[in-house]
Design a protein around this motif. Structure first.
Motif, short mmCIF file in Angstrom:
data_model
loop_
_atom_site.label_atom_id
_atom_site.label_comp_id
_atom_site.label_asym_id
_atom_site.label_seq_id
_atom_site.Cartn_x
_atom_site.Cartn_y
_atom_site.Cartn_z
N GLN A 154 0.94 -1.41 0.47
CA GLN A 154 0.06 0.00 -0.43
C GLN A 154 1.14 1.17 -0.65
O GLN A 154 0.85 2.09 -0.80
CB GLN A 154 -1.36 0.19 1.40
N SER A 155 1.89 1.07 0.82
CA SER A 155 2.88 2.61 0.94
C SER A 155 3.35 2.93 -0.61
O SER A 155 3.54 4.31 -0.92
CB SER A 155 3.52 2.44 2.20
N ALA A 156 3.23 2.09 -1.59
CA ALA A 156 4.23 2.02 -2.40
C ALA A 156 3.32 2.76 -3.59
O ALA A 156 3.73 3.29 -4.73
CB ALA A 156 5.40 1.01 -2.82
N VAL A 157 2.41 2.17 -3.52
CA VAL A 157 1.07 2.88 -4.89
C VAL A 157 0.68 4.29 -4.76
O VAL A 157 1.02 4.84 -3.53
CB VAL A 157 -0.34 1.81 -4.04
N ILE A 167 -4.87 6.75 -6.14
CA ILE A 167 -5.06 5.39 -6.95
C ILE A 167 -5.98 4.92 -5.69
O ILE A 167 -5.31 4.22 -4.94
CB ILE A 167 -3.67 4.33 -7.94
N GLN A 168 -6.74 4.06 -6.44
CA GLN A 168 -8.18 3.53 -4.80
C GLN A 168 -7.85 1.87 -5.54
O GLN A 168 -8.36 1.95 -7.02
CB GLN A 168 -9.22 4.29 -4.67
N LEU A 169 -8.00 0.72 -4.83
CA LEU A 169 -7.86 -0.27 -5.12
C LEU A 169 -8.88 -0.48 -4.82
O LEU A 169 -8.90 -1.25 -3.00
CB LEU A 169 -6.21 -1.17 -4.52
N VAL A 170 -9.72 -1.66 -4.94
CA VAL A 170 -10.57 -2.81 -4.92
C VAL A 170 -10.50 -4.33 -5.34
O VAL A 170 -9.63 -4.57 -5.93
CB VAL A 170 -11.56 -2.60 -4.93
N LEU A 224 3.02 -4.46 -8.36
CA LEU A 224 2.75 -2.70 -7.95
C LEU A 224 2.72 -2.35 -9.91
O LEU A 224 2.36 -1.71 -10.03
CB LEU A 224 4.20 -1.99 -7.20
N ASP A 225 4.33 -3.51 -10.58
CA ASP A 225 4.00 -2.79 -11.87
C ASP A 225 2.23 -2.81 -12.33
O ASP A 225 1.94 -2.22 -13.44
CB ASP A 225 5.23 -3.55 -12.55
N ALA A 226 1.93 -3.81 -12.58
CA ALA A 226 0.75 -4.00 -12.51
C ALA A 226 -0.25 -2.87 -12.06
O ALA A 226 -0.94 -2.49 -13.27
CB ALA A 226 0.27 -5.43 -12.22
N ILE A 227 -0.35 -2.49 -10.69
CA ILE A 227 -1.14 -1.29 -10.84
C ILE A 227 -0.92 -0.11 -11.83
O ILE A 227 -2.13 0.39 -12.22
CB ILE A 227 -0.94 -1.51 -9.55
N ARG A 228 -0.10 -0.38 -11.71
CA ARG A 228 0.96 1.27 -12.47
C ARG A 228 0.54 1.13 -13.43
O ARG A 228 0.01 2.28 -14.73
CB ARG A 228 2.45 1.76 -12.17
N TRP A 229 0.36 0.17 -14.68
CA TRP A 229 -0.24 0.00 -15.97
C TRP A 229 -1.33 -0.34 -15.40
O TRP A 229 -1.48 0.14 -17.40
CB TRP A 229 0.87 -1.56 -16.54
N ALA A 230 -1.87 -0.55 -15.45
CA ALA A 230 -3.62 -0.46 -15.55
C ALA A 230 -4.33 1.18 -15.13
O ALA A 230 -5.18 1.74 -15.38
CB ALA A 230 -3.98 -1.12 -14.50
N SER A 231 -3.33 1.97 -14.18
CA SER A 231 -4.39 2.89 -13.47
C SER A 231 -3.81 4.05 -14.76
O SER A 231 -3.92 4.87 -14.95
CB SER A 231 -4.35 3.26 -12.63
N THR A 232 -2.00 4.26 -15.34
CA THR A 232 -1.48 5.15 -15.75
C THR A 232 -1.94 5.61 -17.62
O THR A 232 -1.45 4.30 -17.56
CB THR A 232 -0.07 5.47 -15.01
N PRO A 233 -2.07 6.69 -17.63
CA PRO A 233 -2.21 6.46 -19.25
C PRO A 233 -0.55 6.42 -19.90
O PRO A 233 0.12 7.51 -19.98
CB PRO A 233 -2.31 8.74 -19.41
N ILE A 234 -0.04 5.51 -20.23
CA ILE A 234 1.02 4.92 -20.25
C ILE A 234 1.21 5.53 -21.80
O ILE A 234 0.83 4.33 -22.20
CB ILE A 234 1.83 3.61 -20.20
N ASP A 235 1.84 6.64 -22.17
CA ASP A 235 2.32 6.85 -23.88
C ASP A 235 0.34 6.52 -24.29
O ASP A 235 -0.59 6.89 -24.03
CB ASP A 235 3.32 6.12 -24.77
N ASP A 236 0.38 6.46 -25.22
CA ASP A 236 -0.87 5.65 -26.20
C ASP A 236 -1.04 3.76 -25.90
O ASP A 236 -2.13 3.80 -27.04
CB ASP A 236 -1.32 6.43 -27.51
#
Ligand code: ASP
Length: 358
Positions: free
Chosen positions: A52-55, A59-62, A150-162
């Motif tokens: 959690q501290s690194a998210v 970003i809200q997680l369920v 963490l990588d999966a959460i970041r990739w699911a949530s951030t607009p990385i390029d297009d």
């Protein structure tokens, strides 16, 4: 199916679905014997609490626990439940992306299943579904699960390029289409991704991205998810030195609907099988020919003419071809119920020709 949800579900969030695997595994002597462990022990909510501290902030997680298994025991019923859960999540305007924690043994099957049943839907909605797992259990000193999650959460949530919506996977800092993920090593930390065309998740490579777009351009329609208990029975048989016709004839009076034939090299099948394979086609058994090498493609009539009725799998490995054939047989049944004369071959051909990302 058990479910565990926190209070963020009424605001935009990433849904993290837990299926178990080594990422949720525990070793009894993690310091000196991290590979002696039991998979599927820790709830997905606890895995999230740990990171959690690194998210990244905002970003809200369920979380929702669908299963907590060793994925070598994955069932078709569970795939049905998972596919429905992913579709439901994608349809929910408050879910901005989905992460799936999964055992790596059969993540290859789940990856292709989700691509073929939910891939277009995710792309059309511009949402990413990211599969991940781990090679070391959660309590191992060098556990890889937290960074993968963490990588999966970041990739699911951030607009990385297009990078478009779709079904992806991430392991060991690299991302790929989930249908390209293949575990080709028993224990290496990058085992599920080392043989897969992939890109660094931090810096998406343009040629990989154009490969993704080429696949998505040809994948125009998702296939139906088979209902629990309605998955057609399909087996994988391997051709090898000393192959016997009985390996095929054994199935002629069974309820098997399809056979995936993992041939040698480019998908060559032992001559000892030829007559019984012709008989199998006459019995109405669907045949798909693939390669047991774990890489490369099986193409029609190469190196020799195919038995009429037997399709080559393209770049699909045997486990992927099996799921694809099950879904194609199910799609045929549903099309015919709706009065359309489409066959499993019509469906299967759509996936066997998808371009390979290099
Ligand atoms: N046997 C484990 C599983 O597939 C392996 C892993 O997750 O890496 O659940």
């Amino acid at each position: 199916m058990s479910s565990q949800e926190n209070t963020s579900e009424n605001s935009p969030h990433i849904l993290v679905l837990g299926m178990g695997g080594t990422i949720a595994g525990l070793a009894s002597r993690p310091e000196d014997k991290p590979l002696e462990y039991v998979a599927g022990q820790v709830e997905v909510g606890s895995l999230l609490a740990h990171i959690q501290s690194a998210v990244p902030e905002g970003i809200q997680l369920v979380s929702r626990q669908l299963a907590n298994i060793n994925s070598c025991n994955l069932t078709e019923a569970l795939l049905t439940q998972l596919g429905e859960a992913v579709r439901e999540a994608l349809a929910n305007a408050l879910v901005t992306g989905v992460v799936l924690t999964h055992g790596t043994d059969t993540i290859e099957e789940t990856g292709v299943f989700l691509q073929l049943t939910c891939g277009k839907y995710a792309e059309n909605l511009g949402k990413r579904v990211i599969l991940t797992g781990a090679m070391l259990p959660a309590n191992a000193p060098k556990a890889d699960g937290p960074s993968n999650l963490l990588d999966a959460i970041r990739w699911a949530s951030t607009p990385i390029d297009d990078c478009p919506g779709g079904i992806y996977a991430v392991m060991d800092g690299r991302g790929c289409m989930a249908m390209d993920l293949s575990k080709r090593h028993g224990s290496a930390l990058n085992a599920p991704i080392q043989a897969s065309p992939s890109s660094s998740v931090g810096l998406i490579n343009p040629s990989w991205l154009s490969g993704v777009k080429a696949v998505q351009a040809l994948w125009t329609e998702d296939w139906p998810i088979p209902k629990e208990g309605e998955w057609p029975w399909v087996e994988i048989l391997t051709s090898h030195a000393g192959a016997r016709p009985e390996t095929i004839t054994h199935w002629l009076n069974s309820k098997v609907k399809g056979l995936v034939l993992a041939g040698t090299g480019m998908g060559s099948l032992h001559d000892a099988w030829r007559e019984s394979l012709v008989a199998a086609v006459k019995h109405g058994i669907a045949l798909v020919r693939t390669s047991r090498t774990g890489a490369g493609e099986a193409q029609a009539n190469l190196p020799e003419k195919d038995i009429p009725g037997c399709l080559a799998s393209g770049s699909l490995s045997a486990p992927r071809a099996r799921i694809a054939l099950q879904l194609a047989l199910n799609a045929e049944k549903q099309a015919q119920t709706a009065g359309k004369s489409l066959t499993w071959q019509d469906f299967f051909a759509r996936i066997a020709v998808l371009p390979v990302i290099r």
